[in-house]
Design a protein around this motif. Structure first.
Motif, PDB file in Angstrom:
ATOM      1  N   TYR A 104       0.836  -1.194   0.000  1.00 58.99           N
ATOM      2  CA  TYR A 104       0.000   0.000   0.000  1.00 58.99           C
ATOM      3  C   TYR A 104       0.877   1.253   0.000  1.00 58.99           C
ATOM      4  O   TYR A 104       0.696   2.153  -0.813  1.00 58.99           O
ATOM      5  N   ALA A 113       1.281   3.856  -3.022  1.00 62.95           N
ATOM      6  CA  ALA A 113       0.864   5.250  -2.827  1.00 62.95           C
ATOM      7  C   ALA A 113       1.998   6.207  -3.174  1.00 62.95           C
ATOM      8  O   ALA A 113       1.777   7.214  -3.862  1.00 62.95           O
ATOM      9  N   GLY A 154      -2.875   7.748  -1.806  1.00 65.99           N
ATOM     10  CA  GLY A 154      -3.249   6.916  -0.670  1.00 65.99           C
ATOM     11  C   GLY A 154      -4.754   6.867  -0.480  1.00 65.99           C
ATOM     12  O   GLY A 154      -5.323   5.822  -0.145  1.00 65.99           O
ATOM     13  N   VAL A 155      -5.426   7.993  -0.715  1.00 66.05           N
ATOM     14  CA  VAL A 155      -6.889   8.034  -0.638  1.00 66.05           C
ATOM     15  C   VAL A 155      -7.487   7.118  -1.702  1.00 66.05           C
ATOM     16  O   VAL A 155      -8.414   6.348  -1.428  1.00 66.05           O
ATOM     17  N   ALA A 212      -7.017   3.685  -0.501  1.00 67.65           N
ATOM     18  CA  ALA A 212      -7.844   3.411   0.681  1.00 67.65           C
ATOM     19  C   ALA A 212      -9.293   3.147   0.284  1.00 67.65           C
ATOM     20  O   ALA A 212      -9.966   2.302   0.870  1.00 67.65           O
ATOM     21  N   GLY A 260      -8.756   0.095  -2.795  1.00 62.78           N
ATOM     22  CA  GLY A 260      -7.939  -1.043  -2.401  1.00 62.78           C
ATOM     23  C   GLY A 260      -6.740  -1.292  -3.301  1.00 62.78           C
ATOM     24  O   GLY A 260      -6.606  -0.701  -4.376  1.00 62.78           O
TER      25      GLY A 260
END
Length: 166
Positions: A7, A11, A86-87, A90, A93
């Motif tokens: 992740y 990101a 990152g959003v 999030a 996925g």
């Protein structure tokens, strides 16, 4: 743990790539249309004053300079791009990073225009959605186009990262 590393790596790489795409668009826009890009030193200036408790400026360019404002502004620009990637991850996925699709990238990219409209422009003296600018609708359109390019950059960087980190 592996998902957390995936992740974070995704990101950072996707956000950096999308921000680079946005910066390239700024250079193209300046070269072809003679329109200057945002001076990220002013973002650094705003952040520097924010650290001392000052949120709003009548005109950020008229506020006193802050030491290292250009470096702070550019670093913030890229960190914000990484944060928005990152959003995206999030919400959609790591599966999105494994198989990027344009819809979520554009949704998040265009959605990021809320940040300048509702935070940066008012705080720097331009008003909500550039309402205090000489040509607010033109400024809004430019922000929307730039953030759409960021969304396209999220998509393109997603595919690039997928190729690099299978």
């Amino acid at each position: 743990m592996a998902d957390a590393v995936g992740y974070l790596a995704s990101a950072v790489l996707i956000g950096t790539g999308a921000t680079v795409a946005m910066d390239i668009w700024g250079m193209v826009r300046k070269h072809l249309l003679g329109m200057p890009s945002l001076d990220y030193a002013l973002v650094g200036r705003w952040l520097g004053h924010l650290a001392s408790g000052r949120l709003h400026h009548d005109r950020i360019a008229a506020s006193p300079p802050v030491a290292g404002e250009r470096a702070v502004g550019w670093a913030a620009h890229y960190l914000i791009g990484i944060g928005f990637a990152g959003v995206l991850l999030a919400i959609f996925g790591l599966d999105w990073a494994r198989q990027p699709t344009i819809g979520p990238a554009l949704l998040v990219g265009i959605g990021t225009v809320a940040a300048p409209f509702l935070i940066m422009q008012p705080a720097m003296g331009a008003g909500i959605a550039a309402s205090r600018m000489p040509h607010p609708w033109f400024a809004r359109l430019q922000s929307l186009v730039t953030h759409t390019v960021f969304g396209l950059g999220l998509y393109a960087a997603g595919w690039l990262v997928r190729a690099l980190l299978p």
